[in-house]
Write a protein that holds these residues in place. Structure first.
Motif, PDB file in Angstrom:
ATOM      1  N   ALA A  90       0.856  -1.188   0.000  1.00  0.00           N
ATOM      2  CA  ALA A  90       0.000   0.000   0.000  1.00  0.00           C
ATOM      3  C   ALA A  90       0.889   1.234   0.000  1.00  0.00           C
ATOM      4  CB  ALA A  90      -0.896  -0.014   1.230  1.00  0.00           C
ATOM      5  N   PRO A  91       0.382   2.337  -0.549  1.00  0.00           N
ATOM      6  CA  PRO A  91       1.170   3.574  -0.514  1.00  0.00           C
ATOM      7  C   PRO A  91       1.504   3.950   0.925  1.00  0.00           C
ATOM      8  CG  PRO A  91      -0.776   3.827  -1.890  1.00  0.00           C
ATOM      9  CD  PRO A  91      -0.898   2.513  -1.201  1.00  0.00           C
ATOM     10  N   ASN A  92       2.625   4.620   1.085  1.00  0.00           N
ATOM     11  CA  ASN A  92       3.070   5.020   2.412  1.00  0.00           C
ATOM     12  C   ASN A  92       3.448   6.493   2.363  1.00  0.00           C
ATOM     13  OD1 ASN A  92       3.875   4.930   5.032  1.00  0.00           O
ATOM     14  ND2 ASN A  92       5.587   3.525   4.723  1.00  0.00           N
ATOM     15  N   ASP A 141      -4.858   5.088   0.992  1.00  0.00           N
ATOM     16  CA  ASP A 141      -5.310   3.723   0.751  1.00  0.00           C
ATOM     17  C   ASP A 141      -4.633   2.749   1.701  1.00  0.00           C
ATOM     18  OD1 ASP A 141      -6.966   4.480  -1.325  1.00  0.00           O
ATOM     19  OD2 ASP A 141      -5.366   4.315  -2.809  1.00  0.00           O
ATOM     20  N   ILE A 142      -5.408   1.758   2.146  1.00  0.00           N
ATOM     21  CA  ILE A 142      -4.870   0.736   3.045  1.00  0.00           C
ATOM     22  C   ILE A 142      -4.839  -0.639   2.384  1.00  0.00           C
ATOM     23  CG2 ILE A 142      -5.485   1.960   5.152  1.00  0.00           C
ATOM     24  CD1 ILE A 142      -7.935   0.092   5.378  1.00  0.00           C
ATOM     25  N   TYR A 161      -5.497  -8.189  -7.532  1.00  0.00           N
ATOM     26  CA  TYR A 161      -6.720  -8.053  -6.738  1.00  0.00           C
ATOM     27  C   TYR A 161      -6.417  -7.289  -5.453  1.00  0.00           C
ATOM     28  CZ  TYR A 161      -9.500 -11.032  -9.743  1.00  0.00           C
ATOM     29  OH  TYR A 161     -10.198 -11.530 -10.808  1.00  0.00           O
ATOM     30  N   CYS A 162      -7.313  -6.397  -5.075  1.00  0.00           N
ATOM     31  CA  CYS A 162      -7.122  -5.612  -3.861  1.00  0.00           C
ATOM     32  C   CYS A 162      -7.401  -6.465  -2.637  1.00  0.00           C
ATOM     33  CB  CYS A 162      -8.033  -4.391  -3.862  1.00  0.00           C
ATOM     34  SG  CYS A 162      -7.591  -3.192  -5.134  1.00  0.00           S
ATOM     35  N   MET A 163      -6.572  -6.289  -1.618  1.00  0.00           N
ATOM     36  CA  MET A 163      -6.686  -7.050  -0.374  1.00  0.00           C
ATOM     37  C   MET A 163      -6.533  -6.100   0.800  1.00  0.00           C
ATOM     38  SD  MET A 163      -4.266 -10.189   0.864  1.00  0.00           S
ATOM     39  CE  MET A 163      -4.502 -10.980   2.440  1.00  0.00           C
ATOM     40  N   ILE A 164      -7.427  -6.220   1.759  1.00  0.00           N
ATOM     41  CA  ILE A 164      -7.340  -5.453   3.004  1.00  0.00           C
ATOM     42  C   ILE A 164      -7.329  -6.457   4.139  1.00  0.00           C
ATOM     43  CG2 ILE A 164      -8.562  -3.898   4.573  1.00  0.00           C
ATOM     44  CD1 ILE A 164      -9.675  -2.452   2.157  1.00  0.00           C
ATOM     45  N   PHE A 165      -6.369  -6.334   5.044  1.00  0.00           N
ATOM     46  CA  PHE A 165      -6.402  -7.173   6.236  1.00  0.00           C
ATOM     47  C   PHE A 165      -6.440  -6.285   7.463  1.00  0.00           C
ATOM     48  CE2 PHE A 165      -2.265  -7.354   4.144  1.00  0.00           C
ATOM     49  CZ  PHE A 165      -1.404  -6.844   5.093  1.00  0.00           C
ATOM     50  N   ALA A 166      -6.799  -6.873   8.609  1.00  0.00           N
ATOM     51  CA  ALA A 166      -7.104  -6.123   9.837  1.00  0.00           C
ATOM     52  C   ALA A 166      -8.289  -5.207   9.563  1.00  0.00           C
ATOM     53  CB  ALA A 166      -5.900  -5.354  10.355  1.00  0.00           C
ATOM     54  N   ALA A 167      -9.216  -5.693   8.757  1.00  0.00           N
ATOM     55  CA  ALA A 167     -10.306  -4.878   8.246  1.00  0.00           C
ATOM     56  C   ALA A 167     -11.320  -4.467   9.302  1.00  0.00           C
ATOM     57  CB  ALA A 167     -11.010  -5.633   7.126  1.00  0.00           C
ATOM     58  N   SER A 168     -11.546  -5.275  10.299  1.00  0.00           N
ATOM     59  CA  SER A 168     -12.613  -4.992  11.257  1.00  0.00           C
ATOM     60  C   SER A 168     -12.386  -3.684  12.010  1.00  0.00           C
ATOM     61  CB  SER A 168     -12.746  -6.144  12.241  1.00  0.00           C
ATOM     62  OG  SER A 168     -11.537  -6.306  12.956  1.00  0.00           O
ATOM     63  N   GLN A 197     -18.184 -11.218  -8.889  1.00  0.00           N
ATOM     64  CA  GLN A 197     -17.737  -9.828  -8.811  1.00  0.00           C
ATOM     65  C   GLN A 197     -17.071  -9.605  -7.458  1.00  0.00           C
ATOM     66  OE1 GLN A 197     -21.697  -8.227  -9.374  1.00  0.00           O
ATOM     67  NE2 GLN A 197     -21.063  -7.371 -11.340  1.00  0.00           N
ATOM     68  N   PHE A 198     -16.015  -8.812  -7.454  1.00  0.00           N
ATOM     69  CA  PHE A 198     -15.292  -8.463  -6.233  1.00  0.00           C
ATOM     70  C   PHE A 198     -15.289  -6.950  -6.103  1.00  0.00           C
ATOM     71  CE2 PHE A 198     -13.632 -12.479  -7.682  1.00  0.00           C
ATOM     72  CZ  PHE A 198     -13.569 -13.233  -6.524  1.00  0.00           C
ATOM     73  N   ARG A 199     -15.457  -6.476  -4.883  1.00  0.00           N
ATOM     74  CA  ARG A 199     -15.330  -5.051  -4.634  1.00  0.00           C
ATOM     75  C   ARG A 199     -14.624  -4.833  -3.302  1.00  0.00           C
ATOM     76  NH1 ARG A 199     -21.471  -2.890  -3.280  1.00  0.00           N
ATOM     77  NH2 ARG A 199     -21.690  -3.962  -1.277  1.00  0.00           N
ATOM     78  N   THR A 200     -13.992  -3.689  -3.198  1.00  0.00           N
ATOM     79  CA  THR A 200     -13.257  -3.317  -2.000  1.00  0.00           C
ATOM     80  C   THR A 200     -13.993  -2.167  -1.322  1.00  0.00           C
ATOM     81  OG1 THR A 200     -11.183  -3.996  -2.996  1.00  0.00           O
ATOM     82  CG2 THR A 200     -11.038  -2.442  -1.148  1.00  0.00           C
ATOM     83  N   ILE A 201     -14.264  -2.337  -0.045  1.00  0.00           N
ATOM     84  CA  ILE A 201     -14.850  -1.279   0.775  1.00  0.00           C
ATOM     85  C   ILE A 201     -13.726  -0.781   1.682  1.00  0.00           C
ATOM     86  CG2 ILE A 201     -16.635  -0.657   2.445  1.00  0.00           C
ATOM     87  CD1 ILE A 201     -17.794  -1.725  -0.205  1.00  0.00           C
ATOM     88  N   GLN A 202     -13.377   0.494   1.549  1.00  0.00           N
ATOM     89  CA  GLN A 202     -12.316   1.084   2.353  1.00  0.00           C
ATOM     90  C   GLN A 202     -12.912   2.243   3.137  1.00  0.00           C
ATOM     91  OE1 GLN A 202      -7.934   2.009   1.157  1.00  0.00           O
ATOM     92  NE2 GLN A 202      -9.170   3.690   0.385  1.00  0.00           N
ATOM     93  N   PHE A 203     -12.814   2.182   4.451  1.00  0.00           N
ATOM     94  CA  PHE A 203     -13.378   3.213   5.331  1.00  0.00           C
ATOM     95  C   PHE A 203     -14.859   3.448   5.024  1.00  0.00           C
ATOM     96  CE2 PHE A 203      -8.830   4.553   4.753  1.00  0.00           C
ATOM     97  CZ  PHE A 203      -8.383   4.030   5.956  1.00  0.00           C
ATOM     98  N   GLY A 204     -15.570   2.365   4.690  1.00  0.00           N
ATOM     99  CA  GLY A 204     -17.003   2.438   4.438  1.00  0.00           C
ATOM    100  C   GLY A 204     -17.402   2.839   3.032  1.00  0.00           C
ATOM    101  N   LYS A 205     -16.436   3.054   2.119  1.00  0.00           N
ATOM    102  CA  LYS A 205     -16.753   3.476   0.758  1.00  0.00           C
ATOM    103  C   LYS A 205     -16.145   2.515  -0.253  1.00  0.00           C
ATOM    104  CE  LYS A 205     -16.999   8.316   2.012  1.00  0.00           C
ATOM    105  NZ  LYS A 205     -16.454   9.649   1.836  1.00  0.00           N
ATOM    106  N   VAL A 206     -16.877   2.296  -1.358  1.00  0.00           N
ATOM    107  CA  VAL A 206     -16.383   1.440  -2.441  1.00  0.00           C
ATOM    108  C   VAL A 206     -15.199   2.117  -3.126  1.00  0.00           C
ATOM    109  CG1 VAL A 206     -16.974   0.408  -4.670  1.00  0.00           C
ATOM    110  CG2 VAL A 206     -18.649   0.396  -2.821  1.00  0.00           C
ATOM    111  N   VAL A 207     -14.159   1.327  -3.410  1.00  0.00           N
ATOM    112  CA  VAL A 207     -12.985   1.810  -4.150  1.00  0.00           C
ATOM    113  C   VAL A 207     -13.163   1.332  -5.600  1.00  0.00           C
ATOM    114  CG1 VAL A 207     -10.476   1.741  -4.341  1.00  0.00           C
ATOM    115  CG2 VAL A 207     -11.563   1.590  -2.080  1.00  0.00           C
TER     116      VAL A 207
END
Length: 181
Positions: free
Chosen positions: A103-105, A111-112, A136-143, A161-171
């Motif tokens: 992820a960008p730093n 983005d996480i 494919y986008c992956m988020i861990f420690a998501a909860s 279909q796959f989608r990523t929800i980041q901070f409550g919003k679709v990416v």
């Protein structure tokens, strides 16, 4: 994108099951499996953890050893089932595994998610190799962040279909689809 290895064996039976399993086309959250990271809970079942260990055995074996044991590993796993037939989708990340783009730093980074390979395999294994799909986008420690990776199966088009929800919003740039035929 076609995944012939899985699709030929599963496409017709999955269509009927997906309609009964998920008639609304509801999004399902991929479960998180955490390995060798005390204090970080998994949402994956023991069966899912065992499947991940099998499908990613080479990557588990290659993890760097630290003074406390193997480096932590994270996986996301989901599936579509029809009776005893099953297609499993999984991603794997470990600090020493180069198969994911970090992820960008920095101060301007928002983005996480990381971009990793997804493996698609019939389960139990049929002898055919799992398909490995990059990006494919992956988020861990998501909860902790109201973030997650979701998927749904459309029986009409036989597409996952796959989608990523980041901070409550679709990416939007993480949305992907995979045709099973």
């Amino acid at each position: 994108m076609k995944v012939a290895v899985v699709a030929l064996a599963m496409a017709s039976s999955l269509a009927a099951h997906a309609q009964s399993q998920d008639s609304q086309g509801a999004w399902r959250v991929m479960h998180e499996a955490v390995f060798d990271r005390p204090g970080m809970p998994s949402t994956a079942t023991q069966e899912e953890r065992d499947i991940v260990k099998f499908l990613w055995a080479r990557e588990f074996a290659a993890r760097e050893q630290t003074h406390t044991g193997p480096m932590s590993a994270y996986s996301l796993v989901g599936d579509v089932r029809e009776g005893t037939k099953r297609i499993v989708f999984s991603m794997f990340a470990s600090g020493d595994d180069p198969s994911c783009d970090a992820a960008p730093n920095g101060a301007d980074a928002n983005d996480i998610f990381v971009r990793c390979r997804m493996r698609v395999s019939s389960w139990p294994p049929s002898g055919a190799p799992a398909a490995a799909l990059p990006g494919y986008c992956m988020i861990f420690a998501a909860s902790e962040t109201n973030s997650r990776i979701e998927y749904r199966y459309d029986s009409g088009s036989q597409t996952v279909q796959f989608r990523t929800i980041q901070f409550g919003k679709v990416v939007p740039n993480c949305s992907r689809s995979l045709k099973l035929d």
